[in-house]
Design a protein around this motif. Sequence first.
Motif, PDB file in Angstrom:
ATOM      1  N   PRO A  86      28.445  41.374  33.399  1.00 49.85           N
ATOM      2  CA  PRO A  86      28.350  40.542  34.591  1.00 49.85           C
ATOM      3  C   PRO A  86      26.922  40.214  35.015  1.00 49.85           C
ATOM      4  O   PRO A  86      26.712  39.351  35.867  1.00 49.85           O
ATOM      5  N   TRP A 115      31.867  37.833  31.540  1.00 46.88           N
ATOM      6  CA  TRP A 115      31.773  38.564  32.805  1.00 46.88           C
ATOM      7  C   TRP A 115      32.501  39.907  32.770  1.00 46.88           C
ATOM      8  O   TRP A 115      32.034  40.877  33.392  1.00 46.88           O
ATOM      9  N   LYS A 129      33.073  36.716  38.908  1.00 49.17           N
ATOM     10  CA  LYS A 129      33.844  36.200  37.772  1.00 49.17           C
ATOM     11  C   LYS A 129      33.999  34.684  37.778  1.00 49.17           C
ATOM     12  O   LYS A 129      34.369  34.083  36.765  1.00 49.17           O
TER      13      LYS A 129
END
Length: 410
Positions: A197, A193, A97
Amino acid sequence: MNLQLTFIGMVVAAMIAPANGQAKVGCQDSCGNLTNIPYPFGTTKDCYYNEEFLITCNNSFTPAKPFLTESNIGVTNISLDGHLHIMQYISQDCYDKFGTPTWNNQPSITLSKFRISSTENMFTAIGCDTDATIYGYQGDREYASGCMSICESMDYISNGSCLGIGCCQTSIPKGVDSYDVTVGSFHNHTKVWNFSPCGYAFVAEKDTFNFSSSDLSGLQNITELPVVLDWAIDNVTCEVAKKNSTGYACKDNSRCINTDDVSGYRCSCLDGYQGNPYLPSGCQDIDECKDPKLNVCEKVCVNTIGNYTCSCPKRHYGDGRKDGKGCVADQVFVFKIIIREERPTMKEVAMELEGLRMMGKHPWINNDSEETEYLLGVASETSRFALSIDTMTVYDSIRAPVAVPIDGGR
């Protein structure tokens, strides 16, 4: 995850589906989940056409795994129509992240004789911050293409659509014998994300893919996908190959087909035959008469070598074909039945009366004919009379009635 289930299902189906072909006599015809290895492919020197058609069966795996030649390219299915199904790695580009890369790989493939099928595969990129590229060669020429997929929210993604929002697809040109796949990101997936992701890119069999929004995060556990290769015999045309009688691969009852997707030629059984055209006597006659779906005969089907013919039963006329004239009962014979110039069996009577009725509906028959109307009227009366009693009374123009038991009718 729709994509994952689709791919897994197709891979399993390819592994267990029987191929249309046979191995050479005395040769290994299967390896692990590859249930049919038809010639020109084979697992040993005397069993394949040449080294390009070697299937290495690695028994160190359980079950054994088949590989193309001496490579690490796993084979899942071989078909005599010129397709070889393999498994190939998917490219992944994943981040945490904070935008820190967690995984990235760049799969590649190099083929010496076979080619990536341009009709059976697509190059696909998946993700909402994804920039994918494919580099390769078409013989001596370089080849490059790419796909970009961007989206800011799941709200803009449409399942089944690969037009650049969450998914992008492009075709593969003819003659590609090698490629490298790379996938990158514009912002390290930091803005997307929580739902995307990773970025993914791959060449895969197009019929196995149906994009779903769940694929944005659901491909992380998939490492390989099915790819289709085109194969052909040698690097010459049919015209050249036929001049070399000892090396010509097409055997009895087969034809030679020039290919435009890969250099060389293929063989195919003639119409009316099936089997392996690369083996002596490998193409066998199809008995179309055993399967109603393979013939258009209305009444009588006669199998012939490489074909079949239709005909009509006794006292009928026509070509016997459902798509032609069909079979129509002879009016004269039906009239003879009614006036008893000859005495048929009850089965023949029923068949002829039904034929007469069909004749009345036939487009070639003049439905206004007085003769037809008269015979149909008499036939109907006769039919109703025969069904109303346990015996059938038959008259002629001279003798008295003769009672013929139905059970003993000829």
